[in-house]
Design an enzyme around this catalytic site. Structure first.
Site, PDB file in Angstrom:
ATOM      1  N   GLY A  22       0.800  -1.224   0.000  1.00  0.00           N
ATOM      2  CA  GLY A  22       0.000   0.000   0.000  1.00  0.00           C
ATOM      3  C   GLY A  22       0.833   1.274   0.000  1.00  0.00           C
ATOM      4  CG  ASP A  47       7.642   0.708  -8.187  1.00  0.00           C
ATOM      5  OD1 ASP A  47       8.295  -0.111  -8.877  1.00  0.00           O
ATOM      6  OD2 ASP A  47       6.776   0.391  -7.363  1.00  0.00           O
TER       7      ASP A  47
HETATM    8  N1  LIG Z   1      -6.416  -0.776   2.713  1.00  0.00           N
HETATM    9  C1  LIG Z   1      -6.657  -1.292   1.514  1.00  0.00           C
HETATM   10  N2  LIG Z   1      -7.800  -1.953   1.250  1.00  0.00           N
HETATM   11  C2  LIG Z   1      -8.042  -2.462   0.042  1.00  0.00           C
HETATM   12  N3  LIG Z   1      -7.195  -2.403  -0.987  1.00  0.00           N
HETATM   13  C3  LIG Z   1      -6.029  -1.774  -0.801  1.00  0.00           C
HETATM   14  C4  LIG Z   1      -5.690  -1.184   0.451  1.00  0.00           C
HETATM   15  N4  LIG Z   1      -4.464  -0.611   0.338  1.00  0.00           N
HETATM   16  C5  LIG Z   1      -4.059  -0.836  -0.910  1.00  0.00           C
HETATM   17  N5  LIG Z   1      -4.995  -1.530  -1.611  1.00  0.00           N
HETATM   18  C6  LIG Z   1      -4.908  -2.013  -2.990  1.00  0.00           C
HETATM   19  O1  LIG Z   1      -3.837  -2.951  -3.033  1.00  0.00           O
HETATM   20  C7  LIG Z   1      -3.102  -2.816  -4.230  1.00  0.00           C
HETATM   21  C8  LIG Z   1      -1.648  -2.530  -3.907  1.00  0.00           C
HETATM   22  O2  LIG Z   1      -1.556  -1.252  -3.313  1.00  0.00           O
HETATM   23  P1  LIG Z   1      -0.382  -0.240  -3.684  1.00  0.00           P
HETATM   24  O3  LIG Z   1      -0.234  -0.161  -5.149  1.00  0.00           O
HETATM   25  O4  LIG Z   1      -0.633   1.018  -2.945  1.00  0.00           O
HETATM   26  O5  LIG Z   1       0.825  -1.037  -3.054  1.00  0.00           O
HETATM   27  P2  LIG Z   1       2.396  -0.774  -3.265  1.00  0.00           P
HETATM   28  O6  LIG Z   1       3.040  -1.051  -1.950  1.00  0.00           O
HETATM   29  O7  LIG Z   1       2.610   0.551  -3.867  1.00  0.00           O
HETATM   30  O8  LIG Z   1       2.747  -1.910  -4.297  1.00  0.00           O
HETATM   31  P3  LIG Z   1       4.094  -2.024  -5.184  1.00  0.00           P
HETATM   32  O9  LIG Z   1       5.143  -2.494  -4.235  1.00  0.00           O
HETATM   33  O10 LIG Z   1       3.735  -3.030  -6.209  1.00  0.00           O
HETATM   34  O11 LIG Z   1       4.368  -0.656  -5.728  1.00  0.00           O
HETATM   35  C9  LIG Z   1      -3.776  -1.739  -5.025  1.00  0.00           C
HETATM   36  O12 LIG Z   1      -4.651  -2.341  -5.944  1.00  0.00           O
HETATM   37  C10 LIG Z   1      -4.549  -0.948  -3.994  1.00  0.00           C
HETATM   38  O13 LIG Z   1      -5.702  -0.381  -4.543  1.00  0.00           O
HETATM   39 MG   LIG Z   2       3.614   1.138  -5.590  1.00  0.00          MG
END
Ligand SMILES: Nc1ncnc2c1ncn2[C@@H]1O[C@H](COP(=O)(O)OP(=O)(O)OP(=O)(O)O)[C@@H](O)[C@H]1O
Ligand SMILES: [Mg+2]
Length: 319
Positions: A22, A47
């Site tokens: 997230g 990223d």
């Molecule tokens: N609290 C939450 N509830 C439901 N879905 C969520 C929540 N937080 C994030 N998501 C969903 O989970 C997915 C991954 O979130 P996000 O892209 O923010 O993660 P990230 O850490 O940036 O991933 P990456 O490492 O791949 O960049 C997305 O589809 C996002 O919409």
């Molecule tokens: Mg990300």
């Protein structure tokens, strides 16, 4: 009392954590909040697989681009290739001039130097610092790549200078007059000696590291999940950050089950609470931990990101 996120003075917010927890969602929520408070805000992603364009539903480029419909917010997605290109534009001629003044090399030498470990990391940090100090933005939110990459960012700066120095000395030694040359070689038409130039690059590197380490400038946010893997990786990241002189400003513990109304979710929530307790005991005294709820839908688009931001900043931790 439930913790909330306070980010009042730092001009750069760095968001780290393992893949998929997230980070981008959190970064976007923080950037939207800043923009709505009237801060001129830049959100940038380093990223290799950025997703800011998806969230804001607008194609972002490798230069700051205003996000339509959100006054005060610009976004950019910067690739390693672009970072290296900018590095070469800025330092390439200087490096070439230095080296070609005592060795017969063609301009490809600059390409070779560009492959040195640490250059990309160094320059990424440098680029971001420049954005913060440019005066064009009040706030910069940096959605970093998954953990390993970010730690490399912090560990490698400086390595490329060693590499460059070693390569330069190697060429100088070919002429076996290193000591004499080192002190006396001047750029054509320039006033600085080779040593002064390399010292200047080291100084730049030092400035970037000091900037990143100063909690007055930079808030370091960690996003994690209440599971064994999340706890383990958080331990590792916090330790490595500390070893590199960085402290964690706050921790976002995402995907928590706020309301469990069936057996499946009760069991899952019980599992999460065990790890939440471990995180809380380990870090809760020093830094705010904010639990953010798993929502039924993926968090996509500006309206949902804003709602996520309200939990982060206003309602605070759901646990
Ligand atoms: N609290 C939450 N509830 C439901 N879905 C969520 C929540 N937080 C994030 N998501 C969903 O989970 C997915 C991954 O979130 P996000 O892209 O923010 O993660 P990230 O850490 O940036 O991933 P990456 O490492 O791949 O960049 C997305 O589809 C996002 O919409
Ligand atoms: Mg990300």
């Amino acid at each position: 009392m439930a913790a909330t996120l306070t980010l009042d003075r730092q001009r750069l917010v760095m968001i780290g954590g393992k893949g998929g927890v997230g980070k981008t969602t959190t970064a976007a929520a923080i950037a939207l909040r800043y923009a709505s408070q009237g801060h001129r805000t830049l959100i940038l992603s380093s990223d290799p697989a950025p997703s800011l364009s998806d969230i804001f539903e607008t194609p972002l480029k490798d230069t700051p681009t205003p996000v339509p419909g959100i006054p005060g917010l610009s976004g950019m997605e910067i690739s390693s290739r672009e970072v290296l290109k900018r590095w070469k534009e800025r330092f390439g001629p200087e490096i070439y001039e230095v080296v070609s003044s005592f060795a017969k090399v063609d301009y490809d030498f600059v390409e070779y130097i560009g492959t040195a470990p640490g250059i990309e990391e160094e320059y990424m940090l440098n680029y971001i610092m420049e954005q913060v100090q440019s005066g064009a933005y009040d706030r910069v939110v940096w959605d970093t790549a998954p953990a390993g990459h970010t730690l490399r960012l912090l560990q490698l700066p400086g390595v490329f200078l060693d590499h460059l120095e070693a390569a330069t000395k190697f060429y100088m030694n070919l002429y076996s007059t290193f000591d004499k040359l080192k002190a006396s070689v001047k750029l054509q038409g320039g006033k600085r000696t080779l040593l002064e130039i390399i010292a200047g690059w080291r100084e730049l590197s030092r400035q970037v590291i000091n900037f990143i380490r100063d909690p007055e400038n930079v808030a370091n946010l960690l996003v994690t999940i209440p599971e064994a893997l999340g706890v383990r990786q958080t331990e590792r990241i916090v330790r490595e950050l500390e070893e590199n002189g960085l402290s964690v400003h706050a921790m976002v513990v995402n995907y928590v089950i706020a309301n469990a109304d069936c057996d499946f979710h009760r069991r899952r929530q019980a599992m999460q609470r065990r790890y939440w307790k471990i995180l809380k005991e380990r870090y809760g005294r020093k830094i705010p931990l904010i639990a953010t709820p798993l929502s039924a839908e993926e968090i996509k688009g500006v309206a949902q990101i804003r709602r996520f931001g309200e939990i982060l900043f206003m309602n605070g931790s759901v646990w």
